[in-house]
Design an enzyme around this catalytic site. Sequence first.
Site, PDB file in Angstrom:
ATOM      1  CG  ASP A 276      -2.054   1.009   1.136  1.00  0.00           C
ATOM      2  OD1 ASP A 276      -3.041   0.784   0.409  1.00  0.00           O
ATOM      3  OD2 ASP A 276      -1.898   2.058   1.790  1.00  0.00           O
ATOM      4  CD1 TRP A 277      -1.317   5.536   1.098  1.00  0.00           C
ATOM      5  CD2 TRP A 277       0.514   6.730   0.719  1.00  0.00           C
ATOM      6  NE1 TRP A 277      -1.701   6.670   0.453  1.00  0.00           N
ATOM      7  CE2 TRP A 277      -0.598   7.435   0.207  1.00  0.00           C
ATOM      8  CE3 TRP A 277       1.774   7.299   0.586  1.00  0.00           C
ATOM      9  CZ2 TRP A 277      -0.489   8.671  -0.417  1.00  0.00           C
ATOM     10  CZ3 TRP A 277       1.892   8.537  -0.042  1.00  0.00           C
ATOM     11  CH2 TRP A 277       0.770   9.207  -0.543  1.00  0.00           C
ATOM     12  CD1 TRP A 317      -8.342   4.055  -0.874  1.00  0.00           C
ATOM     13  CD2 TRP A 317      -9.738   2.990   0.489  1.00  0.00           C
ATOM     14  NE1 TRP A 317      -7.896   4.266   0.407  1.00  0.00           N
ATOM     15  CE2 TRP A 317      -8.733   3.627   1.271  1.00  0.00           C
ATOM     16  CE3 TRP A 317     -10.725   2.253   1.132  1.00  0.00           C
ATOM     17  CZ2 TRP A 317      -8.707   3.543   2.648  1.00  0.00           C
ATOM     18  CZ3 TRP A 317     -10.691   2.184   2.518  1.00  0.00           C
ATOM     19  CH2 TRP A 317      -9.693   2.819   3.270  1.00  0.00           C
ATOM     20  CG  ASP A 403      -6.002  -5.355  -2.950  1.00  0.00           C
ATOM     21  OD1 ASP A 403      -6.999  -4.652  -2.698  1.00  0.00           O
ATOM     22  OD2 ASP A 403      -4.849  -4.912  -2.974  1.00  0.00           O
ATOM     23  CG  HIS A 432      -5.279  -3.538   0.353  1.00  0.00           C
ATOM     24  ND1 HIS A 432      -4.643  -3.134  -0.797  1.00  0.00           N
ATOM     25  CD2 HIS A 432      -4.987  -2.598   1.295  1.00  0.00           C
ATOM     26  CE1 HIS A 432      -3.996  -1.999  -0.568  1.00  0.00           C
ATOM     27  NE2 HIS A 432      -4.190  -1.658   0.693  1.00  0.00           N
TER      28      HIS A 432
END
Length: 456
Positions: A276-277, A317, A403, A432
């Site tokens: 993710d980030w 999202w 995901d 995810h």
Amino acid sequence: MALALDQAGLAFSAGEVPVGAIVVKGGQVIGRGHNAPLTRHDPSAHAEIMAIREAATVLGNYRLDGCELFVTLEPCTMCAGAILQARIARVVYGAPEPKTGAAGSVINLFENSQLNHQTQVQGGVMTQECSQVLSRFFEARRKEKRMTSQPLRDDALRTPAKCFDDLPDYPWAPNYVSDLPSLNGLRMHYLDEGPRDAELTWLCLHGNPAWSYLYRKMLPVFLAAGHRVIAPDLIGFGKSDKPKKDAAHSFSWHRQILLELIEQLDLQHVVLVVQDWGGLLGLTLPMAAEQRYGALLVMNTALATGDAPLSDGFLAWRDMCSKNPDFDLSRLMRRANPELSQAECAAYAAPFPDAGHRAALRVFPDLVPEFEDSDGAEVSRLARDFWQHRWNGQSLMAIGLQDPVLGSSAMEHLHQFIRNCPPPLRLAKAGHFVQEQGEAVAHAAIAQLSPSARHA
């Protein structure tokens, strides 16, 4: 004594002074114990006492004739008295205790000929190892005390410590830093476990809306291999300070903080672990100091370069976050990971007790670089070039196929830009938050990315 050190490690993980003890009879372990006075609210719950109680239960006798007790720290007067009362034949200890030791450092109860039982004593066994675990504990406690007293900036919030009580499967001691130039006095939390001179250092970067709790299933695997693990909480997340204003956050600021943390800790032999980030930011880091990095473990994430459209899953999202800025994080984690317990879901939400603590959660979806001139887009394009043409390390990709945000399609797109990356691991049941299936991924990563495992 090695078994007693294992017990000391359990005390360390529980926040107790790390002392462990083992009772042996006829070559068989019949009692184990570690310090637990804080946990049990019991001043007598020293490691020796706990081990003696277990041994007495096993034997069905309060007398432990012919038994030996191994303990990592010289016994105090209370424990020495219990040892004598139990009629233990021999005590072996590791580190001396100059303040309270009752086996010769302050007094020696075991040499008192007036007592009707004498116990043989041997000290100095694995002294260095026993002393090191104590030194690490008190160093961390002093550091935590200094950082806890770090004043909180007026424009930030700090999640109350009680919010983090009794988190399931998250026993590690906190570490804090506030003197990085870009922090400007904010306090950043990170986990730092394992030996400083380890073969590998796993730098585990989380995403939004998670924090270092996300890696709780992978850390034990890395640590069991003798490696070091660094797992920071980005500012605004986890145990780190949380600016009140959404505008405090930017891609470049968070990236710079990570670069400064890596430099200050002087991390070497790094395996970059991202999702993710953690990937949006983390994949831009190695090109700034290539010599620090030797391997990459990449899970559901992306490089947001601004010259390619964001995925439909991410846009959905972002739209959800915009319409529901105070979404129920516990509920979100349960929907994404049905196998999680209620306590685990609550642990993910622990850093964010109210809307004031959620600025990062609100703003991060809008910080993903969307256009070529977006903050972070140019450095992400440079990173894409780095991974495609200059990366010489080992790589492993793991894809959570369930995901809806950054699943198979997004990861296959990223895969083509990572030089010499073998076919990905495809995890049919992972979503995810791939780290929730992380134990298997961690074992695969060690087998593929650890030099000693590859050469075995």
